[in-house]
Design a protein around this motif. Structure first.
Motif, PDB file in Angstrom:
ATOM      1  N   THR A 135      -2.182   7.863  -3.118  1.00  0.00           N
ATOM      2  CA  THR A 135      -2.337   6.943  -4.246  1.00  0.00           C
ATOM      3  C   THR A 135      -1.050   6.867  -5.063  1.00  0.00           C
TER       4      THR A 135
ATOM      5  N   LYS B  72       3.896   8.022   4.035  1.00  0.00           N
ATOM      6  CA  LYS B  72       2.434   8.176   4.043  1.00  0.00           C
ATOM      7  C   LYS B  72       1.931   8.505   5.448  1.00  0.00           C
TER       8      LYS B  72
ATOM      9  N   SER C 237       1.306   4.756  -3.208  1.00  0.00           N
ATOM     10  CA  SER C 237       0.900   3.345  -3.282  1.00  0.00           C
ATOM     11  C   SER C 237       1.324   2.737  -4.607  1.00  0.00           C
ATOM     12  N   LYS C 238       1.260   3.547  -5.678  1.00  0.00           N
ATOM     13  CA  LYS C 238       1.688   3.044  -6.985  1.00  0.00           C
ATOM     14  C   LYS C 238       3.188   2.752  -6.975  1.00  0.00           C
TER      15      LYS C 238
ATOM     16  N   SER D 130      -5.202  12.690  -0.693  1.00  0.00           N
ATOM     17  CA  SER D 130      -5.683  11.444  -1.295  1.00  0.00           C
ATOM     18  C   SER D 130      -4.891  11.089  -2.538  1.00  0.00           C
TER      19      SER D 130
ATOM     20  N   ASP E  68      -6.331   3.402  -5.066  1.00  0.00           N
ATOM     21  CA  ASP E  68      -5.470   2.998  -3.951  1.00  0.00           C
ATOM     22  C   ASP E  68      -5.847   1.616  -3.442  1.00  0.00           C
TER      23      ASP E  68
ATOM     24  N   HIS F 155      -3.477  -1.654  -3.517  1.00  0.00           N
ATOM     25  CA  HIS F 155      -3.219  -2.428  -2.291  1.00  0.00           C
ATOM     26  C   HIS F 155      -3.474  -3.914  -2.531  1.00  0.00           C
TER      27      HIS F 155
ATOM     28  N   TYR G 122      -4.869   5.521 -12.957  1.00  0.00           N
ATOM     29  CA  TYR G 122      -3.962   6.439 -12.269  1.00  0.00           C
ATOM     30  C   TYR G 122      -3.672   7.651 -13.137  1.00  0.00           C
TER      31      TYR G 122
ATOM     32  N   ARG H  80      -4.358   4.115   5.053  1.00  0.00           N
ATOM     33  CA  ARG H  80      -5.317   3.996   3.956  1.00  0.00           C
ATOM     34  C   ARG H  80      -6.578   4.824   4.200  1.00  0.00           C
TER      35      ARG H  80
ATOM     36  N   LYS I  91      -9.355   6.881  -4.072  1.00  0.00           N
ATOM     37  CA  LYS I  91      -9.540   5.809  -3.081  1.00  0.00           C
ATOM     38  C   LYS I  91      -9.719   4.468  -3.785  1.00  0.00           C
TER      39      LYS I  91
END
Length: 511
Positions: free
Chosen positions: A196, A100, A199-200, A192, A43, A47, A20, A118, A40
């Protein structure tokens, strides 16, 4: 935080964090679109990691509730705090998910992935994140919610300054290089990259939730006396597996001291965890045994033996045609499927050479589209799709039905005549019609509609359109002398397959 040593950051999580940071740095250098592929990848890893933590958290909540059921007075205070953590974690997690989705709606319009958030089409877009987060003010709202969650975690950390610092760092919303958190996070960052980053944060929320629940759960046992009775158990996902599947079982020790991790041995070989996994490559019954080794309070090794067995069966399915062993073209053929030990809800079929319509309970209607139909049964066993077997059917046209002259006698009973005699006045008065069918004892039942027929008396014929006798025919039959033969011929009928058939004649003697 006391107890968080049981939930350390895994190598996978450290790798994700490093990837990251590297990708953020490379993005600042305006590297090619291949970096977007890297986002991607990160991410997807986040997930997967989040799903794993979710499963772990669910197990801890279940254990917490079980403890409460046994001792509500002792556990109640800590369970209330755990439920507060769960509620706030879910609220923030869901808010970020919707955040998101809203960004993807702006970026991808009607193609946006509004379910999982996603799949991204315009992943390189730089304007949408800043527009949504900065110009519309949603970034400030997200910042406030992250800060509220951070302060909750810090407040529940008691006097553990180390963990308070960790939470402050993970959920830091301070300015970055004289830029506000919102600008540093969303301005000139592609879709994108923003997805991500979010998502973190979701992964951090679940990971922090996990640590806090473990911390609260361990506080319940503070001051308790250590357990003094142990039992070994083997908990299998299923004792019956198909050939080619994996047999899975958990080997656990009841009333275990949570500060000591037991070692599990099978055939004198130490397992890396308490999960025993072996490929089921041979059918039949299989047994195994071993022991669990644990240090007691004096440092001595204690051994607890266990044994278990499981059965491996060959993949098998039962496919039966409810009507016959062949399928008929243009007809609703009824098929039932089943497999030993597997619920019908976990079975599905693939049809080659026809179409299938489910009726429920493992029953289907098959309509052929070719000269042969292959029906394959697929079973969902432990999340895996297993081919349970198949059967091939020949396709034939429906056979011609048998025609009948039908009428009601003087008592109101329905009479069917194919080859015999009738009393003329009774026949005429009984509303005679011509029908066609296979008979009530036939294995296949289908409805046929008579479109037309003719009666022949001597050399003369009289026609009727439809199944009912015409007035002319009724008049002729009414005037026939006793003993006159009556032939019903040129009977045209259509069945469910749409094929028009010229059926055999019906011979009747009018008395």
């Amino acid at each position: 935080m006391s107890g968080t040593k049981n939930c350390p950051e895994t190598p996978r999580q450290r790798m994700i964090g490093m990837m990251y940071l590297v990708l953020i740095a490379m993005l600042a250098l305006n590297v090619s679109s291949e970096i977007l592929n890297g986002f991607k990848l990160v991410d997807d890893s986040l997930h997967t990691s989040t799903l794993s933590i979710d499963e772990q958290n669910d197990r801890m909540y279940q254990e917490f509730n079980a403890m409460y059921a046994q001792n509500p007075q002792k556990v109640g205070e800590w369970l209330d705090k755990a439920n507060l953590v769960r509620r706030e974690a879910n609220n923030l997690f869901d808010y970020i998910h919707n955040f998101k989705v809203d960004i993807l709606k702006l970026a991808d319009d009607d193609k946006a992935d509004t379910v999982y958030a996603r799949h991204i089409n315009r992943r390189e877009n730089l304007s949408v994140p800043s527009f949504y987060a900065i110009r519309q003010g949603h970034g400030k709202e997200l910042k406030e919610k992250i800060e509220q969650y951070r302060e909750l975690m810090i407040s529940l950390s008691a006097d553990n300054q180390k963990e308070k610092d960790v939470f402050s760092n993970i959920f830091s919303t301070d300015d970055v290089h004289n830029k506000s958190w919102e600008i540093a996070t969303f301005e000139n960052i592609p879709v994108s990259g923003v997805i991500t980053i979010l998502s973190k944060y979701q992964n951090d929320i679940r990971n922090t939730e996990s640590k806090m629940i473990q911390f609260l759960k361990e506080h319940v046992d503070e001051g308790d006396t250590r357990v003094n009775k142990f039992d070994a158990f083997v908990v299998a996902e299923s004792n019956y597996v198909m050939e080619g599947q994996e047999y899975r079982a958990k080997i656990i020790l009841a009333a275990v001291d949570t500060t000591k991790v037991p070692n599990v041995f099978i055939n004198n070989t130490k397992l890396p965890s308490n999960n025993y996994v072996v490929s089921a490559n041979r059918s039949g019954e299989h047994s195994y045994s071993g022991y669990i080794e644990l240090l007691n309070n004096t440092g001595e090794k204690q051994r607890f033996n266990f044994a278990s067995k499981y059965n491996v069966g060959k993949p098998a399915a039962i496919i039966s045609n409810d009507d016959l062993n062949i399928l008929y073209r243009g007809f609703d053929n009824n098929i039932s499927i089943s497999a030993p030990g597997i619920p019908t809800d976990n079975l599905r079929i693939n049809v080659n050479g026809g179409t299938a319509t489910p009726k429920g309970g493992g029953k289907y209607i098959i309509k052929p589209t070719a000269n042969s139909v292959e029906v394959s049964v697929i079973g969902n066993i432990g999340g895996k799709q297993i081919n349970m077997g198949s059967n091939t059917y020949r396709v034939r046209q429906l056979p011609d039905p048998k025609p009948y002259a039908v009428y009601k006698d003087n008592n109101g009973n329905v009479r069917s005549v194919f080859d015999g005699s009738v009393h003329g006045p009774t026949f005429v008065a009984g509303g005679p019609t011509v029908t066609a069918g296979y008979g009530e004892d036939a294995l296949v039942q289908a409805n046929f509609a008579v479109k037309s027929f003719a009666i022949r008396i001597g050399r003369r014929t009289y026609n009727s359109n439809g199944p009912n006798f015409s007035q002319e025919q009724i008049s002729v039959i009414s005037n026939l002398p006793s003993g006159t033969p009556l032939i019903i011929q040129r009977i045209m009928a259509v069945g469910p397959d749409g094929v028009q058939r010229n059926l055999s004649a019906v011979a009747i003697e009018v008395l």
